[in-house]
Design a protein around this motif. Structure first.
Motif, mmCIF file in Angstrom:
data_model
loop_
_atom_site.group_PDB
_atom_site.id
_atom_site.type_symbol
_atom_site.label_atom_id
_atom_site.label_comp_id
_atom_site.label_asym_id
_atom_site.label_seq_id
_atom_site.Cartn_x
_atom_site.Cartn_y
_atom_site.Cartn_z
ATOM 1 N N GLY A 27 91.142 -23.952 3.279
ATOM 2 C CA GLY A 27 90.219 -22.999 3.040
ATOM 3 C C GLY A 27 89.601 -22.541 4.402
ATOM 4 N N MET A 28 89.864 -23.376 5.458
ATOM 5 C CA MET A 28 89.154 -22.981 6.623
ATOM 6 C C MET A 28 90.419 -23.679 7.787
ATOM 7 N N PRO A 29 90.157 -23.399 9.065
ATOM 8 C CA PRO A 29 91.198 -24.156 9.977
ATOM 9 C C PRO A 29 90.737 -25.615 10.074
ATOM 10 N N TYR A 30 91.976 -26.451 10.016
ATOM 11 C CA TYR A 30 92.019 -27.734 9.834
ATOM 12 C C TYR A 30 90.912 -28.332 11.111
ATOM 13 N N HIS A 31 90.895 -27.904 12.098
ATOM 14 C CA HIS A 31 90.210 -28.626 13.369
ATOM 15 C C HIS A 31 88.714 -28.269 12.700
ATOM 16 N N GLU A 32 88.261 -27.363 12.158
ATOM 17 C CA GLU A 32 87.019 -27.283 11.430
ATOM 18 C C GLU A 32 86.703 -28.161 10.335
ATOM 19 N N TRP A 33 87.609 -28.457 9.559
ATOM 20 C CA TRP A 33 87.252 -29.337 8.115
ATOM 21 C C TRP A 33 87.329 -30.843 8.938
ATOM 22 N N GLN A 34 88.009 -30.983 9.866
ATOM 23 C CA GLN A 34 88.081 -32.530 10.562
ATOM 24 C C GLN A 34 86.536 -32.885 11.279
ATOM 25 N N ARG A 94 97.563 -25.162 6.588
ATOM 26 C CA ARG A 94 96.802 -26.185 6.391
ATOM 27 C C ARG A 94 95.451 -25.266 6.269
ATOM 28 N N GLU A 95 95.334 -24.149 6.765
ATOM 29 C CA GLU A 95 94.349 -23.360 6.523
ATOM 30 C C GLU A 95 94.305 -22.790 5.264
ATOM 31 N N ILE A 96 95.571 -22.493 4.773
ATOM 32 C CA ILE A 96 95.527 -22.127 3.305
ATOM 33 C C ILE A 96 95.221 -23.174 2.403
ATOM 34 N N VAL A 97 95.478 -24.489 2.501
ATOM 35 C CA VAL A 97 94.947 -25.574 1.789
ATOM 36 C C VAL A 97 93.494 -25.683 1.923
#
Length: 102
Positions: free
Chosen positions: A72-79, A67-70
């Motif tokens: 571009g950041m940790p998923y929890h951060e994107w959320q 998910r971080e690859i897709v």
């Protein structure tokens, strides 16, 4: 049709994938549920497909890593930065349109 080698085909597909990731990263206004309801896939699907491809080659990626690859950041951060509450109508549409593997 133009003849391309398998290596060229792979390179073109990889370039298109990278461009798709850049596009999705720039369109944080587009929610995953919107992608799912309109196209039948989302960023999480892409990360799962990426992880599946890595595992097929013997590379063990975690869900968080792919998910971080897709994203571009940790998923929890994107959320925390970009994910919005889905409306009841979007949730209902998702339940109708949800792919079997999601």
């Amino acid at each position: 049709m133009v003849e391309v080698s398998e290596e060229q085909k792979r390179d073109f597909e990889a370039a298109a994938f990278r461009r798709l990731l850049e596009h999705l990263r720039s369109r944080t206004d587009v929610q995953n549920i919107d992608l799912m309801n309109l196209a039948g896939f989302c960023r999480n699907c892409l990360s799962n497909w990426y992880r599946d491809a890595a595992e097929a080659e013997g590379i063990d990626l975690s869900k968080e890593q792919s998910r971080e690859i897709v994203y571009g950041m940790p998923y929890h951060e994107w959320q925390a930065k970009y994910q919005l509450e889905a409306s009841a109508a979007k949730e209902a549409a998702f339940e109708v349109n949800r792919p079997k593997d999601h």
